[in-house]
Design a protein around this motif. Sequence first.
Motif, PDB file in Angstrom:
ATOM      1  N   ARG A  66     -20.141  -0.425 -52.304  1.00 50.14           N
ATOM      2  CA  ARG A  66     -21.514  -0.872 -52.073  1.00 50.14           C
ATOM      3  C   ARG A  66     -21.930  -1.938 -53.086  1.00 50.14           C
ATOM      4  NH1 ARG A  66     -21.743   4.158 -54.305  1.00 50.14           N
ATOM      5  NH2 ARG A  66     -22.877   4.394 -56.274  1.00 50.14           N
ATOM      6  N   VAL A  67     -21.436  -1.831 -54.308  1.00 47.81           N
ATOM      7  CA  VAL A  67     -21.739  -2.833 -55.326  1.00 47.81           C
ATOM      8  C   VAL A  67     -21.022  -4.134 -55.005  1.00 47.81           C
ATOM      9  CG1 VAL A  67     -21.546  -3.411 -57.773  1.00 47.81           C
ATOM     10  CG2 VAL A  67     -22.153  -1.082 -57.080  1.00 47.81           C
ATOM     11  N   ILE A  68     -19.769  -4.037 -54.598  1.00 48.89           N
ATOM     12  CA  ILE A  68     -19.005  -5.233 -54.232  1.00 48.89           C
ATOM     13  C   ILE A  68     -19.641  -5.906 -53.024  1.00 48.89           C
ATOM     14  CG2 ILE A  68     -16.761  -6.086 -53.485  1.00 48.89           C
ATOM     15  CD1 ILE A  68     -15.496  -3.694 -54.917  1.00 48.89           C
ATOM     16  N   ARG A  69     -20.103  -5.112 -52.077  1.00 43.89           N
ATOM     17  CA  ARG A  69     -20.755  -5.673 -50.891  1.00 43.89           C
ATOM     18  C   ARG A  69     -21.999  -6.453 -51.288  1.00 43.89           C
ATOM     19  NH1 ARG A  69     -21.637  -1.318 -48.678  1.00 43.89           N
ATOM     20  NH2 ARG A  69     -19.765  -1.093 -47.412  1.00 43.89           N
ATOM     21  N   ASP A  70     -22.782  -5.902 -52.206  1.00 43.78           N
ATOM     22  CA  ASP A  70     -23.988  -6.604 -52.678  1.00 43.78           C
ATOM     23  C   ASP A  70     -23.628  -7.910 -53.378  1.00 43.78           C
ATOM     24  OD1 ASP A  70     -25.530  -4.576 -51.675  1.00 43.78           O
ATOM     25  OD2 ASP A  70     -25.802  -3.552 -53.604  1.00 43.78           O
ATOM     26  N   GLN A  71     -22.559  -7.883 -54.171  1.00 43.12           N
ATOM     27  CA  GLN A  71     -22.130  -9.096 -54.861  1.00 43.12           C
ATOM     28  C   GLN A  71     -21.707 -10.169 -53.866  1.00 43.12           C
ATOM     29  OE1 GLN A  71     -19.074  -8.087 -57.671  1.00 43.12           O
ATOM     30  NE2 GLN A  71     -20.490  -7.145 -59.122  1.00 43.12           N
ATOM     31  N   LEU A  72     -20.961  -9.780 -52.857  1.00 46.64           N
ATOM     32  CA  LEU A  72     -20.534 -10.739 -51.845  1.00 46.64           C
ATOM     33  C   LEU A  72     -21.727 -11.301 -51.089  1.00 46.64           C
ATOM     34  CD1 LEU A  72     -17.342  -8.998 -50.410  1.00 46.64           C
ATOM     35  CD2 LEU A  72     -17.426 -11.180 -51.614  1.00 46.64           C
ATOM     36  N   ALA A  73     -22.688 -10.432 -50.769  1.00 49.18           N
ATOM     37  CA  ALA A  73     -23.873 -10.904 -50.061  1.00 49.18           C
ATOM     38  C   ALA A  73     -24.637 -11.921 -50.894  1.00 49.18           C
ATOM     39  CB  ALA A  73     -24.774  -9.724 -49.696  1.00 49.18           C
ATOM     40  N   ARG A  74     -24.742 -11.667 -52.191  1.00 47.66           N
ATOM     41  CA  ARG A  74     -25.446 -12.610 -53.070  1.00 47.66           C
ATOM     42  C   ARG A  74     -24.700 -13.932 -53.157  1.00 47.66           C
ATOM     43  NH1 ARG A  74     -25.478  -9.675 -57.078  1.00 47.66           N
ATOM     44  NH2 ARG A  74     -23.814 -10.582 -58.337  1.00 47.66           N
ATOM     45  N   LEU A  75     -23.385 -13.849 -53.280  1.00 44.61           N
ATOM     46  CA  LEU A  75     -22.584 -15.072 -53.340  1.00 44.61           C
ATOM     47  C   LEU A  75     -22.656 -15.854 -52.033  1.00 44.61           C
ATOM     48  CD1 LEU A  75     -19.504 -13.597 -55.213  1.00 44.61           C
ATOM     49  CD2 LEU A  75     -21.127 -15.247 -56.129  1.00 44.61           C
ATOM     50  N   ASP A  76     -22.713 -15.133 -50.918  1.00 43.47           N
ATOM     51  CA  ASP A  76     -22.840 -15.805 -49.625  1.00 43.47           C
ATOM     52  C   ASP A  76     -24.179 -16.528 -49.524  1.00 43.47           C
ATOM     53  OD1 ASP A  76     -20.361 -14.992 -48.775  1.00 43.47           O
ATOM     54  OD2 ASP A  76     -21.093 -13.229 -47.708  1.00 43.47           O
ATOM     55  N   ARG A  77     -25.248 -15.878 -50.021  1.00 42.84           N
ATOM     56  CA  ARG A  77     -26.560 -16.519 -49.980  1.00 42.84           C
ATOM     57  C   ARG A  77     -26.594 -17.776 -50.835  1.00 42.84           C
ATOM     58  NH1 ARG A  77     -28.328 -11.105 -50.412  1.00 42.84           N
ATOM     59  NH2 ARG A  77     -28.706 -11.377 -52.651  1.00 42.84           N
ATOM     60  N   GLU A  78     -25.832 -17.726 -51.944  1.00 44.03           N
ATOM     61  CA  GLU A  78     -25.798 -18.868 -52.840  1.00 44.03           C
ATOM     62  C   GLU A  78     -24.757 -19.897 -52.415  1.00 44.03           C
ATOM     63  OE1 GLU A  78     -24.963 -17.062 -56.553  1.00 44.03           O
ATOM     64  OE2 GLU A  78     -26.937 -16.125 -56.750  1.00 44.03           O
ATOM     65  N   ASP A  79     -24.088 -19.601 -51.278  1.00 43.85           N
ATOM     66  CA  ASP A  79     -23.036 -20.482 -50.765  1.00 43.85           C
ATOM     67  C   ASP A  79     -21.941 -20.676 -51.797  1.00 43.85           C
ATOM     68  OD1 ASP A  79     -22.659 -23.826 -49.447  1.00 43.85           O
ATOM     69  OD2 ASP A  79     -21.861 -21.914 -48.734  1.00 43.85           O
ATOM     70  N   ASP A  80     -21.666 -19.632 -52.556  1.00 44.02           N
ATOM     71  CA  ASP A  80     -20.587 -19.670 -53.538  1.00 44.02           C
ATOM     72  C   ASP A  80     -19.263 -19.445 -52.831  1.00 44.02           C
ATOM     73  OD1 ASP A  80     -18.667 -18.580 -55.584  1.00 44.02           O
ATOM     74  OD2 ASP A  80     -20.384 -18.996 -56.876  1.00 44.02           O
ATOM     75  N   PRO A  81     -18.234 -20.208 -53.156  1.00 45.13           N
ATOM     76  CA  PRO A  81     -16.948 -20.042 -52.450  1.00 45.13           C
ATOM     77  C   PRO A  81     -16.212 -18.765 -52.779  1.00 45.13           C
ATOM     78  CG  PRO A  81     -16.720 -21.601 -54.257  1.00 45.13           C
ATOM     79  CD  PRO A  81     -18.191 -21.281 -54.151  1.00 45.13           C
ATOM     80  N   VAL A  82     -16.671 -17.990 -53.786  1.00 49.96           N
ATOM     81  CA  VAL A  82     -16.008 -16.745 -54.179  1.00 49.96           C
ATOM     82  C   VAL A  82     -14.528 -16.982 -54.445  1.00 49.96           C
ATOM     83  CG1 VAL A  82     -15.831 -14.272 -53.719  1.00 49.96           C
ATOM     84  CG2 VAL A  82     -17.572 -15.608 -52.576  1.00 49.96           C
ATOM     85  N   ALA A  83     -14.282 -18.079 -55.129  1.00 58.04           N
ATOM     86  CA  ALA A  83     -12.894 -18.422 -55.478  1.00 58.04           C
ATOM     87  C   ALA A  83     -12.004 -18.466 -54.245  1.00 58.04           C
ATOM     88  CB  ALA A  83     -12.342 -17.429 -56.493  1.00 58.04           C
TER      89      ALA A  83
END
Length: 234
Positions: A66-83
């Motif tokens: 659930r924490v990882i999911r939240d991190q991914l959602a935040r990165l998606d909102r920021e349009d971060d490529p997540v490496a």
Amino acid sequence: MSIGEVLAHLRVEFPDTTISKLRFLEAEGLVEPQRTPAGYRKYSWDDVARLRFVLTAQRDQYLPLRVIRDQLARLDREDDPVARQRPALVAVGPEGELPGRDADREDDAAPDALLSRTELVERTGLAEGTLGELERLGMIVSSPPGWYDGEALIIAQAVAGLAAYGLEPRHLRGFRTAADREVGLFAQLIAPLARQNDPAARARAAETARELVGLSQQLHAALMRVGLRSTLGR
């Protein structure tokens, strides 16, 4: 890429990954591969990067999904490529070895490989008498008799390291007692999922067990550091 191709890429860095694990992460909404008209999964390099992000967070930080999911959602909102760079292809040697890893290194043995009693003693430096005492205390179990798995190797290595500081198996009984208490507590949380016939439920049980073990390790380490502060004069 097919799910099998993705698994081949990820297993270079995460050897314990399975197809069931990838399907579970998809069911949890952490990755959404496209589907062909016939229903087969097709993964992009972005999907592989997301999976690597998830697996790294689990392995290195013991983060719950659930924490990882939240991190991914935040990165998606920021349009971060997540490496999300294309992962490097890794050549495999003639004997199946991976580059940068010595095939003879003890800690690179397959996680499901079994060791004989002689091999366990040789790898860890434990005396036969010490190994016997650990078995009497129930800290190491051979299964099948006379053969030891990867967890037994880890325990033996840890005991050998503690022995270098003068600690003997009799000093470590409390570790076994504390672990048994935690096992009993966590088993109550996991058992309802593990008893179900649904593969997704069993996958969730395994994932829950992994997260609980990681959180327990973090808590134990923090409590030890706090407890030793006065001794260290901090």
